[in-house]
Design a protein around this motif. Structure first.
Motif, PDB file in Angstrom:
ATOM      1  N   THR A 174       0.838  -1.206   0.000  1.00 43.10           N
ATOM      2  CA  THR A 174       0.000   0.000   0.000  1.00 43.10           C
ATOM      3  C   THR A 174       0.872   1.255   0.000  1.00 43.10           C
ATOM      4  O   THR A 174       0.608   2.203  -0.741  1.00 43.10           O
ATOM      5  CB  THR A 174      -0.917   0.006   1.244  1.00 43.10           C
ATOM      6  OG1 THR A 174      -1.680  -1.196   1.242  1.00 43.10           O
ATOM      7  CG2 THR A 174      -1.839   1.198   1.252  1.00 43.10           C
ATOM      8  N   LYS A 175       1.928   1.260   0.799  1.00 37.62           N
ATOM      9  CA  LYS A 175       2.829   2.419   0.851  1.00 37.62           C
ATOM     10  C   LYS A 175       3.530   2.622  -0.493  1.00 37.62           C
ATOM     11  O   LYS A 175       3.674   3.764  -0.952  1.00 37.62           O
ATOM     12  CB  LYS A 175       3.863   2.242   1.962  1.00 37.62           C
ATOM     13  CG  LYS A 175       3.285   2.393   3.354  1.00 37.62           C
ATOM     14  CD  LYS A 175       4.342   2.168   4.413  1.00 37.62           C
ATOM     15  CE  LYS A 175       3.742   2.254   5.807  1.00 37.62           C
ATOM     16  NZ  LYS A 175       4.745   1.964   6.837  1.00 37.62           N
ATOM     17  N   GLN A 176       3.939   1.516  -1.123  1.00 34.75           N
ATOM     18  CA  GLN A 176       4.614   1.623  -2.422  1.00 34.75           C
ATOM     19  C   GLN A 176       3.673   2.180  -3.484  1.00 34.75           C
ATOM     20  O   GLN A 176       4.073   3.018  -4.295  1.00 34.75           O
ATOM     21  CB  GLN A 176       5.148   0.258  -2.853  1.00 34.75           C
ATOM     22  CG  GLN A 176       6.349  -0.199  -2.054  1.00 34.75           C
ATOM     23  CD  GLN A 176       6.763  -1.623  -2.395  1.00 34.75           C
ATOM     24  OE1 GLN A 176       5.973  -2.403  -2.904  1.00 34.75           O
ATOM     25  NE2 GLN A 176       8.011  -1.956  -2.088  1.00 34.75           N
ATOM     26  N   LYS A 213       3.302   5.839  -2.964  1.00 36.24           N
ATOM     27  CA  LYS A 213       4.515   6.540  -3.375  1.00 36.24           C
ATOM     28  C   LYS A 213       4.563   6.678  -4.895  1.00 36.24           C
ATOM     29  O   LYS A 213       4.883   7.746  -5.421  1.00 36.24           O
ATOM     30  CB  LYS A 213       5.740   5.779  -2.868  1.00 36.24           C
ATOM     31  CG  LYS A 213       7.043   6.504  -3.067  1.00 36.24           C
ATOM     32  CD  LYS A 213       8.189   5.727  -2.436  1.00 36.24           C
ATOM     33  CE  LYS A 213       9.514   6.444  -2.642  1.00 36.24           C
ATOM     34  NZ  LYS A 213      10.633   5.698  -2.045  1.00 36.24           N
ATOM     35  N   LEU A 214       4.198   5.605  -5.608  1.00 39.91           N
ATOM     36  CA  LEU A 214       4.185   5.649  -7.064  1.00 39.91           C
ATOM     37  C   LEU A 214       3.160   6.650  -7.588  1.00 39.91           C
ATOM     38  O   LEU A 214       3.424   7.384  -8.541  1.00 39.91           O
ATOM     39  CB  LEU A 214       3.898   4.262  -7.641  1.00 39.91           C
ATOM     40  CG  LEU A 214       5.055   3.265  -7.574  1.00 39.91           C
ATOM     41  CD1 LEU A 214       4.578   1.894  -8.003  1.00 39.91           C
ATOM     42  CD2 LEU A 214       6.204   3.716  -8.445  1.00 39.91           C
ATOM     43  N   LYS A 215       1.996   6.682  -6.951  1.00 38.70           N
ATOM     44  CA  LYS A 215       0.977   7.657  -7.367  1.00 38.70           C
ATOM     45  C   LYS A 215       1.497   9.077  -7.189  1.00 38.70           C
ATOM     46  O   LYS A 215       1.275   9.945  -8.035  1.00 38.70           O
ATOM     47  CB  LYS A 215      -0.312   7.468  -6.554  1.00 38.70           C
ATOM     48  CG  LYS A 215      -1.133   6.290  -6.997  1.00 38.70           C
ATOM     49  CD  LYS A 215      -2.423   6.189  -6.195  1.00 38.70           C
ATOM     50  CE  LYS A 215      -3.267   5.042  -6.643  1.00 38.70           C
ATOM     51  NZ  LYS A 215      -4.497   4.911  -5.855  1.00 38.70           N
ATOM     52  N   GLY A 216       2.201   9.320  -6.092  1.00 37.63           N
ATOM     53  CA  GLY A 216       2.787  10.641  -5.846  1.00 37.63           C
ATOM     54  C   GLY A 216       3.828  10.992  -6.902  1.00 37.63           C
ATOM     55  O   GLY A 216       3.881  12.126  -7.388  1.00 37.63           O
ATOM     56  N   MET A 217       4.624   9.998  -7.282  1.00 39.81           N
ATOM     57  CA  MET A 217       5.647  10.246  -8.310  1.00 39.81           C
ATOM     58  C   MET A 217       4.995  10.539  -9.658  1.00 39.81           C
ATOM     59  O   MET A 217       5.456  11.408 -10.403  1.00 39.81           O
ATOM     60  CB  MET A 217       6.576   9.031  -8.429  1.00 39.81           C
ATOM     61  CG  MET A 217       7.481   8.850  -7.221  1.00 39.81           C
ATOM     62  SD  MET A 217       8.386   7.289  -7.221  1.00 39.81           S
ATOM     63  CE  MET A 217       9.436   7.509  -8.630  1.00 39.81           C
ATOM     64  N   ILE A 218       3.922   9.834  -9.953  1.00 38.64           N
ATOM     65  CA  ILE A 218       3.216  10.070 -11.215  1.00 38.64           C
ATOM     66  C   ILE A 218       2.623  11.472 -11.228  1.00 38.64           C
ATOM     67  O   ILE A 218       2.703  12.195 -12.221  1.00 38.64           O
ATOM     68  CB  ILE A 218       2.136   8.995 -11.438  1.00 38.64           C
ATOM     69  CG1 ILE A 218       2.790   7.646 -11.732  1.00 38.64           C
ATOM     70  CG2 ILE A 218       1.190   9.392 -12.567  1.00 38.64           C
ATOM     71  CD1 ILE A 218       1.843   6.473 -11.716  1.00 38.64           C
ATOM     72  N   ASP A 219       2.029  11.850 -10.106  1.00 41.45           N
ATOM     73  CA  ASP A 219       1.442  13.196 -10.010  1.00 41.45           C
ATOM     74  C   ASP A 219       2.514  14.270 -10.181  1.00 41.45           C
ATOM     75  O   ASP A 219       2.286  15.307 -10.805  1.00 41.45           O
ATOM     76  CB  ASP A 219       0.721  13.382  -8.676  1.00 41.45           C
ATOM     77  CG  ASP A 219      -0.552  12.545  -8.595  1.00 41.45           C
ATOM     78  OD1 ASP A 219      -1.047  12.118  -9.661  1.00 41.45           O
ATOM     79  OD2 ASP A 219      -1.038  12.323  -7.475  1.00 41.45           O
ATOM     80  N   GLU A 220       3.703  14.023  -9.613  1.00 33.59           N
ATOM     81  CA  GLU A 220       4.787  14.997  -9.738  1.00 33.59           C
ATOM     82  C   GLU A 220       5.304  15.073 -11.174  1.00 33.59           C
ATOM     83  O   GLU A 220       5.709  16.119 -11.656  1.00 33.59           O
ATOM     84  CB  GLU A 220       5.937  14.616  -8.804  1.00 33.59           C
ATOM     85  CG  GLU A 220       5.623  14.818  -7.331  1.00 33.59           C
ATOM     86  CD  GLU A 220       6.723  14.281  -6.425  1.00 33.59           C
ATOM     87  OE1 GLU A 220       7.796  13.883  -6.929  1.00 33.59           O
ATOM     88  OE2 GLU A 220       6.499  14.249  -5.208  1.00 33.59           O
ATOM     89  N   ALA A 221       5.338  13.918 -11.864  1.00 33.26           N
ATOM     90  CA  ALA A 221       5.862  13.869 -13.219  1.00 33.26           C
ATOM     91  C   ALA A 221       4.884  14.475 -14.232  1.00 33.26           C
ATOM     92  O   ALA A 221       5.285  14.887 -15.307  1.00 33.26           O
ATOM     93  CB  ALA A 221       6.164  12.430 -13.622  1.00 33.26           C
ATOM     94  N   ALA A 222       3.621  14.535 -13.884  1.00 31.33           N
ATOM     95  CA  ALA A 222       2.627  15.079 -14.809  1.00 31.33           C
ATOM     96  C   ALA A 222       2.887  16.567 -15.019  1.00 31.33           C
ATOM     97  O   ALA A 222       3.332  17.281 -14.122  1.00 31.33           O
ATOM     98  CB  ALA A 222       1.224  14.863 -14.255  1.00 31.33           C
ATOM     99  N   ALA A 223       2.615  17.008 -16.227  1.00 31.96           N
ATOM    100  CA  ALA A 223       2.803  18.422 -16.560  1.00 31.96           C
ATOM    101  C   ALA A 223       1.754  19.250 -15.817  1.00 31.96           C
ATOM    102  O   ALA A 223       0.591  18.887 -15.752  1.00 31.96           O
ATOM    103  CB  ALA A 223       2.667  18.615 -18.056  1.00 31.96           C
TER     104      ALA A 223
END
Length: 190
Positions: free
Chosen positions: A139-141, A144-154
């Protein structure tokens, strides 16, 4: 008029009337207490408290059944089914040598299987704990991945202020998926 009635009554008659009234009032109170006792929800004996402490959902069909069983066998005897250490009364004098050796073998086998069951129970508990930890880690991973995707989005400002020919493929796709800008319009597939 009331004064005349009172003066005509003797002290004995007045005492008798008062006694009748008091007894009728007391009888009514007793009836109310009996009705209240009947309305209360079951007996709250030792079985009630013992069974209620074991069941998470109260009241439930399972808990009610357990309460009935407890009251049949008694609170002291209920819930100790797996913990009985009953021993057979055998006169060693009546046993033959072969029977005695067979009993010793059986005793060893039982103690080995009890130890094996204890190890298996411990292993099952360890696996359950590890599974719970693994689930938490997963769940934590994912978070974390969702957060990284959100950060990578324009971002909205990037999509609005940057011309399409200066954007890379990922930024164009991100802007399009957010519904901000479609940089693919007008381009034909080859």
């Amino acid at each position: 008029m009331e004064n005349q009635l009172l003066s005509e009554l003797t002290d004995l008659e007045i005492a008798q009337i008062i006694a009748e009234e008091i007894s009728s009032v007391l009888e009514k109170k007793k009836k109310k207490k009996k009705k209240k006792k009947k309305k209360s929800s079951g007996k709250k004996d030792a079985c009630y408290y013992k069974v209620k402490s074991r069941y998470k959902v109260w009241p439930s069909a399972y808990a009610s059944g357990a309460l009935v069983k407890c009251r049949k066998v008694g609170a002291k005897n209920w819930g100790t089914g797996g913990k009985k250490n009953e021993e057979l009364e055998i006169n060693e004098e009546d046993l033959t040598d072969s029977e005695e050796t067979d009993l010793k073998k059986i005793k060893k086998q039982l103690s080995k299987s009890a130890k094996k069951h204890a190890r298996q129970a411990k292993q099952a508990t360890d696996i359950a704990k590890a599974s719970a930890k693994s689930s938490e880690l997963h769940t934590k991973q994912v978070q974390k991945l969702k957060g990284m995707i959100d950060e990578a989005a324009a971002s909205r400002s990037y999509c609005e202020n940057t011309p399409c020919d200066e954007m890379g493929f990922t930024q164009k796709a991100s802007c399009k998926s957010q519904g901000i800008k479609d940089c693919y319009k007008g381009k034909k597939k080859k």
